[in-house]
Scaffold this motif. Structure first.
Motif, PDB file in Angstrom:
ATOM      1  N   ASP A 175       7.216   0.645   1.303  1.00  0.00           N
ATOM      2  CA  ASP A 175       7.368   1.332   2.608  1.00  0.00           C
ATOM      3  C   ASP A 175       8.926   1.412   3.195  1.00  0.00           C
ATOM      4  OD1 ASP A 175       4.588   2.075   2.530  1.00  0.00           O
ATOM      5  OD2 ASP A 175       3.830   0.485   3.859  1.00  0.00           O
ATOM      6  N   ARG A 176       9.454   0.199   2.944  1.00  0.00           N
ATOM      7  CA  ARG A 176      10.713  -0.025   3.605  1.00  0.00           C
ATOM      8  C   ARG A 176      11.567   0.772   2.702  1.00  0.00           C
ATOM      9  NH1 ARG A 176       9.109  -5.429   4.198  1.00  0.00           N
ATOM     10  NH2 ARG A 176      10.131  -5.933   2.139  1.00  0.00           N
ATOM     11  N   ASN A 177      11.475   0.910   1.683  1.00  0.00           N
ATOM     12  CA  ASN A 177      12.387   1.921   0.818  1.00  0.00           C
ATOM     13  C   ASN A 177      11.974   3.131   0.663  1.00  0.00           C
ATOM     14  OD1 ASN A 177      13.288  -0.599  -0.696  1.00  0.00           O
ATOM     15  ND2 ASN A 177      11.804  -0.530  -2.198  1.00  0.00           N
ATOM     16  N   LEU A 178      10.842   3.630   1.087  1.00  0.00           N
ATOM     17  CA  LEU A 178      10.673   4.877   1.507  1.00  0.00           C
ATOM     18  C   LEU A 178      11.327   5.324   2.676  1.00  0.00           C
ATOM     19  CD1 LEU A 178       6.697   5.269   0.443  1.00  0.00           C
ATOM     20  CD2 LEU A 178       8.637   6.522  -0.499  1.00  0.00           C
ATOM     21  N   LEU A 179      11.326   4.721   3.649  1.00  0.00           N
ATOM     22  CA  LEU A 179      11.766   4.942   5.083  1.00  0.00           C
ATOM     23  C   LEU A 179      13.335   4.767   4.805  1.00  0.00           C
ATOM     24  CD1 LEU A 179      11.428   5.029   8.231  1.00  0.00           C
ATOM     25  CD2 LEU A 179      11.451   2.599   8.122  1.00  0.00           C
ATOM     26  N   GLU A 180      13.833   3.808   4.319  1.00  0.00           N
ATOM     27  CA  GLU A 180      15.571   3.959   4.166  1.00  0.00           C
ATOM     28  C   GLU A 180      15.865   5.019   3.365  1.00  0.00           C
ATOM     29  OE1 GLU A 180      16.471   0.344   2.340  1.00  0.00           O
ATOM     30  OE2 GLU A 180      15.887  -0.922   3.885  1.00  0.00           O
ATOM     31  N   ALA A 181      14.939   5.711   2.382  1.00  0.00           N
ATOM     32  CA  ALA A 181      15.530   7.044   1.624  1.00  0.00           C
ATOM     33  C   ALA A 181      15.391   8.216   2.317  1.00  0.00           C
ATOM     34  CB  ALA A 181      14.871   6.702   0.275  1.00  0.00           C
ATOM     35  N   GLY A 182      14.838   8.246   3.673  1.00  0.00           N
ATOM     36  CA  GLY A 182      14.376   9.188   4.317  1.00  0.00           C
ATOM     37  C   GLY A 182      13.376  10.094   3.983  1.00  0.00           C
ATOM     38  N   VAL A 183      12.106   9.548   3.174  1.00  0.00           N
ATOM     39  CA  VAL A 183      11.119  10.124   2.883  1.00  0.00           C
ATOM     40  C   VAL A 183      10.109  10.288   3.973  1.00  0.00           C
ATOM     41  CG1 VAL A 183       9.385  10.152   1.132  1.00  0.00           C
ATOM     42  CG2 VAL A 183      11.314   9.508   0.268  1.00  0.00           C
ATOM     43  N   PRO A 184       9.492  11.463   4.430  1.00  0.00           N
ATOM     44  CA  PRO A 184       8.995  11.552   5.574  1.00  0.00           C
ATOM     45  C   PRO A 184       7.498  10.882   5.163  1.00  0.00           C
ATOM     46  CG  PRO A 184       9.866  13.689   5.064  1.00  0.00           C
ATOM     47  CD  PRO A 184      10.088  12.660   3.976  1.00  0.00           C
ATOM     48  N   GLU A 185       6.820  10.350   6.171  1.00  0.00           N
ATOM     49  CA  GLU A 185       5.728   9.652   5.774  1.00  0.00           C
ATOM     50  C   GLU A 185       4.474  10.347   5.504  1.00  0.00           C
ATOM     51  OE1 GLU A 185       2.657   6.426   8.439  1.00  0.00           O
ATOM     52  OE2 GLU A 185       4.611   7.113   9.452  1.00  0.00           O
ATOM     53  N   GLU A 186       4.578  11.606   6.336  1.00  0.00           N
ATOM     54  CA  GLU A 186       3.224  12.500   6.211  1.00  0.00           C
ATOM     55  C   GLU A 186       3.360  13.287   4.888  1.00  0.00           C
ATOM     56  OE1 GLU A 186       6.949  14.822   8.392  1.00  0.00           O
ATOM     57  OE2 GLU A 186       5.727  12.930   8.341  1.00  0.00           O
ATOM     58  N   THR A 187       4.432  13.156   4.103  1.00  0.00           N
ATOM     59  CA  THR A 187       4.204  13.681   2.700  1.00  0.00           C
ATOM     60  C   THR A 187       4.077  12.779   1.523  1.00  0.00           C
ATOM     61  OG1 THR A 187       6.729  13.090   1.989  1.00  0.00           O
ATOM     62  CG2 THR A 187       6.449  15.367   3.423  1.00  0.00           C
ATOM     63  N   VAL A 188       3.684  11.557   1.813  1.00  0.00           N
ATOM     64  CA  VAL A 188       3.138  10.785   0.957  1.00  0.00           C
ATOM     65  C   VAL A 188       1.849  10.130   1.342  1.00  0.00           C
ATOM     66  CG1 VAL A 188       3.851   8.413   0.211  1.00  0.00           C
ATOM     67  CG2 VAL A 188       5.574   9.780   0.483  1.00  0.00           C
ATOM     68  N   VAL A 189       1.134   9.929   0.007  1.00  0.00           N
ATOM     69  CA  VAL A 189      -0.020   9.346   0.082  1.00  0.00           C
ATOM     70  C   VAL A 189      -0.077   8.084  -0.799  1.00  0.00           C
ATOM     71  CG1 VAL A 189      -2.622   9.746  -0.599  1.00  0.00           C
ATOM     72  CG2 VAL A 189      -1.360  11.704   0.506  1.00  0.00           C
ATOM     73  N   LEU A 190      -0.389   6.971  -0.465  1.00  0.00           N
ATOM     74  CA  LEU A 190      -0.368   5.806  -1.388  1.00  0.00           C
ATOM     75  C   LEU A 190      -1.813   5.152  -1.440  1.00  0.00           C
ATOM     76  CD1 LEU A 190       2.758   4.099   0.046  1.00  0.00           C
ATOM     77  CD2 LEU A 190       2.610   5.471  -2.218  1.00  0.00           C
ATOM     78  N   VAL A 191      -2.101   4.764  -2.649  1.00  0.00           N
ATOM     79  CA  VAL A 191      -3.483   4.150  -2.761  1.00  0.00           C
ATOM     80  C   VAL A 191      -3.556   3.169  -3.855  1.00  0.00           C
ATOM     81  CG1 VAL A 191      -5.900   4.885  -3.555  1.00  0.00           C
ATOM     82  CG2 VAL A 191      -4.318   6.610  -2.814  1.00  0.00           C
ATOM     83  N   ALA A 192      -4.039   2.045  -3.300  1.00  0.00           N
ATOM     84  CA  ALA A 192      -4.121   0.731  -4.160  1.00  0.00           C
ATOM     85  C   ALA A 192      -5.516   0.886  -4.786  1.00  0.00           C
ATOM     86  CB  ALA A 192      -4.350  -0.311  -2.967  1.00  0.00           C
ATOM     87  N   GLN A 193      -5.233   1.322  -6.202  1.00  0.00           N
ATOM     88  CA  GLN A 193      -6.348   1.374  -7.177  1.00  0.00           C
ATOM     89  C   GLN A 193      -5.975   1.309  -8.479  1.00  0.00           C
ATOM     90  OE1 GLN A 193      -8.141   5.442  -6.380  1.00  0.00           O
ATOM     91  NE2 GLN A 193      -9.870   4.895  -7.982  1.00  0.00           N
ATOM     92  N   ASN A 194      -6.826   0.722  -9.326  1.00  0.00           N
ATOM     93  CA  ASN A 194      -6.921   0.459 -10.564  1.00  0.00           C
ATOM     94  C   ASN A 194      -6.983   1.829 -11.315  1.00  0.00           C
ATOM     95  OD1 ASN A 194      -7.432  -0.090 -13.370  1.00  0.00           O
ATOM     96  ND2 ASN A 194      -8.008  -2.090 -13.097  1.00  0.00           N
ATOM     97  N   SER A 195      -6.125   2.211 -12.159  1.00  0.00           N
ATOM     98  CA  SER A 195      -6.270   3.567 -12.717  1.00  0.00           C
ATOM     99  C   SER A 195      -7.387   3.717 -13.543  1.00  0.00           C
ATOM    100  CB  SER A 195      -4.963   3.846 -13.623  1.00  0.00           C
ATOM    101  OG  SER A 195      -4.583   3.016 -14.505  1.00  0.00           O
ATOM    102  N   MET A 196      -7.737   2.707 -14.055  1.00  0.00           N
ATOM    103  CA  MET A 196      -9.044   2.942 -14.830  1.00  0.00           C
ATOM    104  C   MET A 196     -10.225   3.315 -14.256  1.00  0.00           C
ATOM    105  SD  MET A 196      -7.844   2.114 -17.997  1.00  0.00           S
ATOM    106  CE  MET A 196      -9.310   1.626 -18.969  1.00  0.00           C
ATOM    107  N   ASP A 197     -10.212   3.115 -12.929  1.00  0.00           N
ATOM    108  CA  ASP A 197     -11.232   3.419 -12.012  1.00  0.00           C
ATOM    109  C   ASP A 197     -10.979   5.100 -11.365  1.00  0.00           C
ATOM    110  OD1 ASP A 197     -12.633   1.023 -12.655  1.00  0.00           O
ATOM    111  OD2 ASP A 197     -11.708   0.235 -10.814  1.00  0.00           O
ATOM    112  N   LEU A 198      -9.969   5.448 -11.755  1.00  0.00           N
ATOM    113  CA  LEU A 198      -9.597   6.566 -11.165  1.00  0.00           C
ATOM    114  C   LEU A 198      -9.980   7.972 -12.127  1.00  0.00           C
ATOM    115  CD1 LEU A 198      -7.578   7.861  -8.868  1.00  0.00           C
ATOM    116  CD2 LEU A 198      -5.742   7.790 -10.688  1.00  0.00           C
ATOM    117  N   GLN A 199     -10.307   8.945 -11.216  1.00  0.00           N
ATOM    118  CA  GLN A 199     -10.605  10.288 -11.971  1.00  0.00           C
ATOM    119  C   GLN A 199      -9.723  11.347 -11.578  1.00  0.00           C
ATOM    120  OE1 GLN A 199     -13.449  10.976 -13.753  1.00  0.00           O
ATOM    121  NE2 GLN A 199     -13.853   8.558 -13.884  1.00  0.00           N
ATOM    122  N   PRO A 200      -9.527  12.614 -12.395  1.00  0.00           N
ATOM    123  CA  PRO A 200      -8.670  13.307 -11.991  1.00  0.00           C
ATOM    124  C   PRO A 200      -8.980  13.984 -11.031  1.00  0.00           C
ATOM    125  CG  PRO A 200      -9.374  13.582 -14.352  1.00  0.00           C
ATOM    126  CD  PRO A 200     -10.157  12.538 -14.016  1.00  0.00           C
ATOM    127  N   ALA A 201     -10.364  14.213 -10.537  1.00  0.00           N
ATOM    128  CA  ALA A 201     -10.866  15.029  -9.285  1.00  0.00           C
ATOM    129  C   ALA A 201     -10.146  14.308  -8.049  1.00  0.00           C
ATOM    130  CB  ALA A 201     -12.311  15.200  -9.131  1.00  0.00           C
TER     131      ALA A 201
END
Length: 666
Positions: free
Chosen positions: A516-542
């Motif tokens: 989050d700090r790195n994104l802020l320092e780089a000037g990335v707008p918060e509303e353009t980013v979606v971050l998800v804590a998830q194991n990719s083995m449980d992730l679906q394309p949908a």
């Protein structure tokens, strides 16, 4: 090149309209290019007594007839034997439910009463709201389950492309065709003409009622003649519309009441099937001639006599009426909520756009009848607009997608007109600062050469979409991807973050607070980013499609480094990439992580794999989805080498590769 055996599936409703004429022209054009094309009809005229083995009683049909019609078409589509075709093209819904492993869709609409017209369908009184909610949910679930089998979508307009993104989270390729109606050469327009033409099926929601009401509100022309309307076309609402004309003539107060926003009530109903409806007992007004279905010759005569053409339909899929008016060199009026009609018309340049009320349409008619100079300028611009829509380009686009879906190379794909073209980054200054050295302040694995190459590949993309990464860590590459986003594009990141007990190989330790700090320092707008804590083995394309608001054009895979996890992550990325999307795989040839290479090779040999490797720069291996895109991207890498890097050509599992490695002094 040997031609394809192409099957085009289309429901057969027993009528010939604009779409049928278009498909016939498409078949002829493809045949002229050496392809064998067959129309595969799905009978929509006969209502069976049962569907999927269950009896459908009159009571059930009364509950929701459109739902059972959908199921009937779905069952018949799934029963089609299509194995003799190299590739199959679905068209009107629900032909995308067809069983074929090389399937793409030429889309002009969903089954609209269950999608964009769902609320209007209920408001018009066609069905109970609760019944429609249940039926809509069922139809959307059936469609959702079928979508992964459709390899590509051609969208007949930007309106259709937006619906595909909104309801199905899929990207699409733009497909535009010229007028398909057999019309004679345009005749000279009589500036003194008072004939106003509307050519339309009289069905809900074509809104011919607005045209009829508008003709009651038009003023006298400069010539002293009052405009006379001509309504061409039949349909289930024809008697209702004719009755409306008689009623408005006899009740001028009613005309005044519905001339503005209240006009919705004259078309937002069931027509002659409305409860208690009776035809108005009175003579016609004489201001509109109701021609019904006419011969081609009669239609052509009416076009020749017309001063203005009006197309009042709601949210059309395309704009065939506009194309016809332009071909006949007549000025055209559409409504602001006309969908594909409005896409074609630029207000005041090649047509007029009016609010969807009788008064606004009448004003536009009077304006054109009383200003011949304006009408002539709109006609001239409309003729130019029509000339820009060419059959050769439509055939190129369709043929390219058919060839690609069939596993053949297509040289035309690079020239396909795209409905969602890639736009420039929304934050160019922030991107430049980060890409030219800012990323060194972020812990992670991204070399300057890889960053340079990813930028160049992004610039070369033709289809827009979101960006995504599995294995964000502290965001060194993810921030670059986020800054490459155009306006309205989303960056989606997946990482275990605090769930490090699931990090089976210790290949990275994501830190959400640091990210989050790195994104802020780089000037990335918060509303353009979606971050998800998830194991990719449980992730679906949908899941990715929903979060990214559609398909992904840049996808970095840098999660777990076992063979199993790598295969899984590649499969997810493969399923959600746009047709010219770029997949970026980390550590495929890293001597410390052989599992990544093993997983990559296993997935590339998998029958469901659609990825094509095309390049390696430092520790990043690049893939895309079509041969044409791979060729384009190899050229990009070859023409934009990073300083002190050696370039050579090689192959990976039969695919040409452009390889780049740091070579001091080179």
């Amino acid at each position: 090149m040997t031609g394809l055996k192409i099957g085009i599936i289309k429901p057969d409703y027993g009528v010939t309209g604009g779409f049928e004429l278009h498909v016939n022209a498409l078949v002829a054009g493809l045949a002229s290019r050496g392809h064998s094309v067959s129309l595969v009809g799905v009978d929509a005229t006969v209502r069976p007594p049962s569907v999927y083995g269950y009896p459908v009683t009159p009571v059930l049909r009364e509950w929701h007839d459109e739902y059972f019609r959908y199921l009937e078409l779905a069952e018949r589509t799934q029963q089609l034997d299509l194995q003799g075709f190299d590739v199959v093209c679905a068209t009107q819904p629900p032909t995308y439910l067809a069983n074929h492993n090389r399937l793409f869709a030429l889309t002009y609409h969903h089954y609209r009463v269950f999608y964009d017209l769902a609320d209007e369908f209920v408001a018009a009184g066609f069905v109970d709201a609760d019944a429609h909610a249940h039926a809509t949910a069922a139809v959307r679930q059936i469609d959702s389950d079928a979508l992964p089998r459709v390899r590509s979508f051609l969208a007949g307009s930007d309106t259709v492309a937006e619906r595909l993104r909104r309801y199905w989270n899929v990207g699409s390729i733009g497909y535009r065709h010229p007028n398909v109606t057999d019309l004679p050469p345009a005749s000279d327009r009589d500036p003194a003409s008072s004939e106003i033409l509307c050519v339309s099926r009289q069905e809900w929601p074509k809104r011919t009622e607005l045209f009829v009401a508008a003709m009651h509100l038009t003023a006298a022309q400069r010539s002293g003649n009052r405009p006379i309307g001509h309504l061409v076309g039949g349909g289930s609402r024809a008697n209702f519309v004719a009755s409306l004309d008689a009623e408005l003539s006899a009740k001028p107060n009613e005309l005044q009441r519905i001339q503005g926003d209240e006009s919705g009530e004259i078309w937002r109903n069931m027509g002659i099937f409305s409860k208690g409806w009776r035809p108005f007992d009175g003579p016609p007004s004489g201001r509109i001639h109701f021609h019904g279905r006419v011969s081609d010759e009669k239609r052509n005569d009416l076009y020749a006599a017309a001063a203005v053409v009006v197309a009042p339909a709601l949210d059309e899929d395309y704009g065939l009426t506009v194309l016809e008016a332009w071909q006949q060199q007549r000025p055209v009026i559409v409504c602001s909520d006309g969908g594909g009609l409005t896409e074609l018309v630029q207000h005041g340049e090649n047509g007029l756009i009016a609010e969807p009320t009788p008064f606004a349409i009448a004003q536009a008619i009077d304006r054109l009848c009383n200003n011949p100079e304006l009408a002539a300028s709109l006609v001239a611009a409309g003729t130019e607009s029509l000339a820009s829509i060419r059959w050769s380009e439509a055939l190129d686009t369709f043929e390219a997608v058919a060839l690609t879906t069939a596993g053949r190379r297509s040289d035309n794909y690079a020239d396909a007109r795209l409905s969602a073209p890639h736009q420039s980054p929304a934050l160019p200054a922030e991107l430049e600062a980060y890409a030219t050295g800012g990323f060194y302040s972020v812990e992670g694995w991204l070399s300057p050469a890889s960053a340079h190459s990813i930028q160049r590949l992004s610039e070369a993309q033709m289809i827009g979409g979101g960006v995504a990464e599995i294995g964000v860590h502290h965001g060194r590459l993810f921030i670059l991807l986020a800054l490459l986003c155009a306006r309205d594009e989303v960056a989606v990141g997946f990482d275990l973050f605090e769930r490090q007990d699931e990090n089976v190989d210790g290949s990275g330790r994501g830190d959400r607070e640091q990210l989050d700090r790195n994104l802020l320092e780089a000037g990335v707008p918060e509303e353009t980013v979606v971050l998800v804590a998830q194991n990719s083995m449980d992730l679906q394309p949908a899941d990715v499609l929903e979060l990214a608001r559609g398909r992904v054009r840049l996808f970095s895979v840098d999660g777990g480094h076992t063979a199993e996890i790598t295969m899984n992550d590649l499969w997810i990325a493969d399923r959600v990439l746009t047709h010219d999307g770029v997949l970026i795989l980390d550590d495929a040839f890293n001597t410390m992580w052989p599992g990544v290479g093993e997983g990559m090779h296993n997935y590339l040999r998998h029958p469901q794999c659609e990825l094509i490797p095309f390049g390696i720069v430092a520790n990043k291996t690049f893939f895309t989805k079509s041969e044409a895109a791979a060729d384009r991207y190899r050229s990009v890498l070859a023409s934009h080498p990073y300083e002190n890097h050696l370039i050579r050509e090689d192959e990976l599992l039969g695919s040409p590769m452009l390889c780049s490695q740091f070579a001091p002094g080179h």
